[in-house]
Design an enzyme around this catalytic site. Structure first.
Site, PDB file in Angstrom:
ATOM      1  N   ASP A   1      48.813  46.905  49.613  1.00 20.79           N
ATOM      2  CA  ASP A   1      48.724  46.802  48.154  1.00 20.79           C
ATOM      3  C   ASP A   1      48.156  48.080  47.550  1.00 20.79           C
ATOM      4  OD1 ASP A   1      48.675  45.638  45.577  1.00 20.79           O
ATOM      5  OD2 ASP A   1      46.664  44.842  45.896  1.00 20.79           O
TER       6      ASP A   1
ATOM      7  N   LYS B   1      48.343  37.421  38.144  1.00 18.45           N
ATOM      8  CA  LYS B   1      48.283  38.332  37.000  1.00 18.45           C
ATOM      9  C   LYS B   1      49.054  37.788  35.800  1.00 18.45           C
ATOM     10  CE  LYS B   1      47.144  42.571  39.422  1.00 18.45           C
ATOM     11  NZ  LYS B   1      47.534  43.958  39.792  1.00 18.45           N
TER      12      LYS B   1
ATOM     13  N   HIS C   1      42.065  37.302  38.970  1.00 17.60           N
ATOM     14  CA  HIS C   1      43.463  37.015  39.303  1.00 17.60           C
ATOM     15  C   HIS C   1      43.684  36.453  40.711  1.00 17.60           C
ATOM     16  CE1 HIS C   1      44.124  41.017  41.275  1.00 17.60           C
ATOM     17  NE2 HIS C   1      45.088  40.380  41.900  1.00 17.60           N
TER      18      HIS C   1
ATOM     19  N   HIS D   1      42.623  38.760  49.094  1.00 14.83           N
ATOM     20  CA  HIS D   1      43.231  40.072  49.309  1.00 14.83           C
ATOM     21  C   HIS D   1      42.507  41.218  48.610  1.00 14.83           C
ATOM     22  CE1 HIS D   1      45.369  39.405  45.428  1.00 14.83           C
ATOM     23  NE2 HIS D   1      45.537  40.713  45.412  1.00 14.83           N
ATOM     24  N   HIS D   2      41.475  40.916  47.814  1.00 18.59           N
ATOM     25  CA  HIS D   2      40.666  41.981  47.218  1.00 18.59           C
ATOM     26  C   HIS D   2      39.256  42.040  47.807  1.00 18.59           C
ATOM     27  CE1 HIS D   2      43.101  44.052  44.288  1.00 18.59           C
ATOM     28  NE2 HIS D   2      43.594  42.913  43.867  1.00 18.59           N
TER      29      HIS D   2
ATOM     30  N   HIS E   1      51.010  37.828  46.287  1.00 16.03           N
ATOM     31  CA  HIS E   1      49.611  38.206  46.094  1.00 16.03           C
ATOM     32  C   HIS E   1      49.218  38.513  44.649  1.00 16.03           C
ATOM     33  CE1 HIS E   1      51.183  42.345  46.147  1.00 16.03           C
ATOM     34  NE2 HIS E   1      50.029  42.710  45.612  1.00 16.03           N
TER      35      HIS E   1
END
Length: 203
Positions: A153, A75, A100, A124-125, A71
Site C-alpha cells: 500500500d 474511505k 477508515h 493494515h495501518h 483494504h
C-alpha cells in the site's frame, strides 16, 4: 462456533463471487475517489507476489489477495474534502482519516462472504514498532496479511500522483521503505519486497 469462525476460509468455489462483489465495491470507491482508480488492484497484485515469495499456500494467498483488494473500502465513509485536500491534513482531519480501517471492517462485517477478511483489513495501518493505528499492535502481533498489505500500500501510494503529493520514483520509494524496516514495516518483508521491485525495474 461463530458464523465468522465457520466462514473463515476463502473457498475456491466462491472465488468468482468474491471478485464480482469486489468489482462492484471498487467501482463505487473509484467514483468517489478517481485518483485512487487501480490502486487496490496494484496493491493486491503485489501482495499476491509477496505471498508467493513467502511460500504461503493457495488458501492463505487468496485470503490476503482479496483483503488487499478491499483494504481502502472504508474511505467511502471519509469526507470528500479530506480525501481531496491538497497538502497536509490538520489534526482533526487526520483523526477522521485514521478511522477508515474500522469503517473497512464494519462494512465487510455486513457480508458473510467478506467478514473473514475484516481482521486483515482492520490492521493494515499498524506499524511494526507499535506506533500505528488503530490498536497499536506491534511486530508479529500484527496479522501477516496486514503487514504484507502495509508495505504494498505504501509503495503504490508513494509512487502514485495524489492531491497531496506528486509521485516519487521507484528508487526514492524503496529507499524510504528500506530506511523504515523494523519501524513501519516487517524487516523480513522489506527484503522480499525489494526483489519484487527489482524485477519490475528489469521489465
Amino acid at each position: 462456533m461463530s458464523r465468522h469462525t465457520r466462514k473463515y476460509q476463502c473457498k475456491k468455489s466462491t472465488l468468482l463471487e468474491y471478485h464480482e462483489i469486489i468489482e462492484c465495491i471498487m467501482a463505487a470507491l473509484d467514483a468517489k475517489i478517481p485518483y485512487m482508480a487501480g490502486h487496490s488492484k496494484r496493491v493486491s497484485d503485489m501482495a499476491e507476489i509477496l505471498c508467493g515469495l513467502l511460500g504461503l499456500n493457495r488458501s492463505e494467498t487468496r485470503m490476503i489477495h482479496i483483503a488487499a483488494h478491499l483494504h481502502d473500502v472504508g474511505k467511502m465513509g471519509i469526507d470528500d474534502a479530506i480525501l481531496n485536500k491538497e497538502g497536509k491534513l490538520d489534526e482533526q482531519e487526520w483523526k477522521m482519516m485514521k478511522t477508515h480501517p474500522q469503517i473497512d471492517a464494519n462494512i465487510l462485517d455486513k457480508s458473510h462472504l467478506l467478514a473473514p477478511f475484516n481482521k486483515i483489513v482492520l490492521h493494515h495501518h499498524e506499524r511494526f514498532d507499535g506506533k500505528g493505528y488503530i490498536y497499536g499492535l506491534k511486530g508479529k502481533e500484527i496479522p501477516l496479511g496486514s503487514r504484507i498489505i502495509r508495505i504494498c500500500d505504501v509503495y503504490d501510494a508513494m509512487t502514485s500522483i495524489r492531491p497531496y503529493h506528486t509521485g516519487k520514483s521507484m528508487d526514492e520509494t524503496m529507499n524510504y521503505i528500506r530506511s523504515h524496516a523494523g519501524i513501519l514495516f516487517d524487516e523480513s518483508l522489506v527484503q522480499l519486497f525489494s526483489i519484487i521491485i527489482q524485477r519490475k525495474k528489469e521489465i
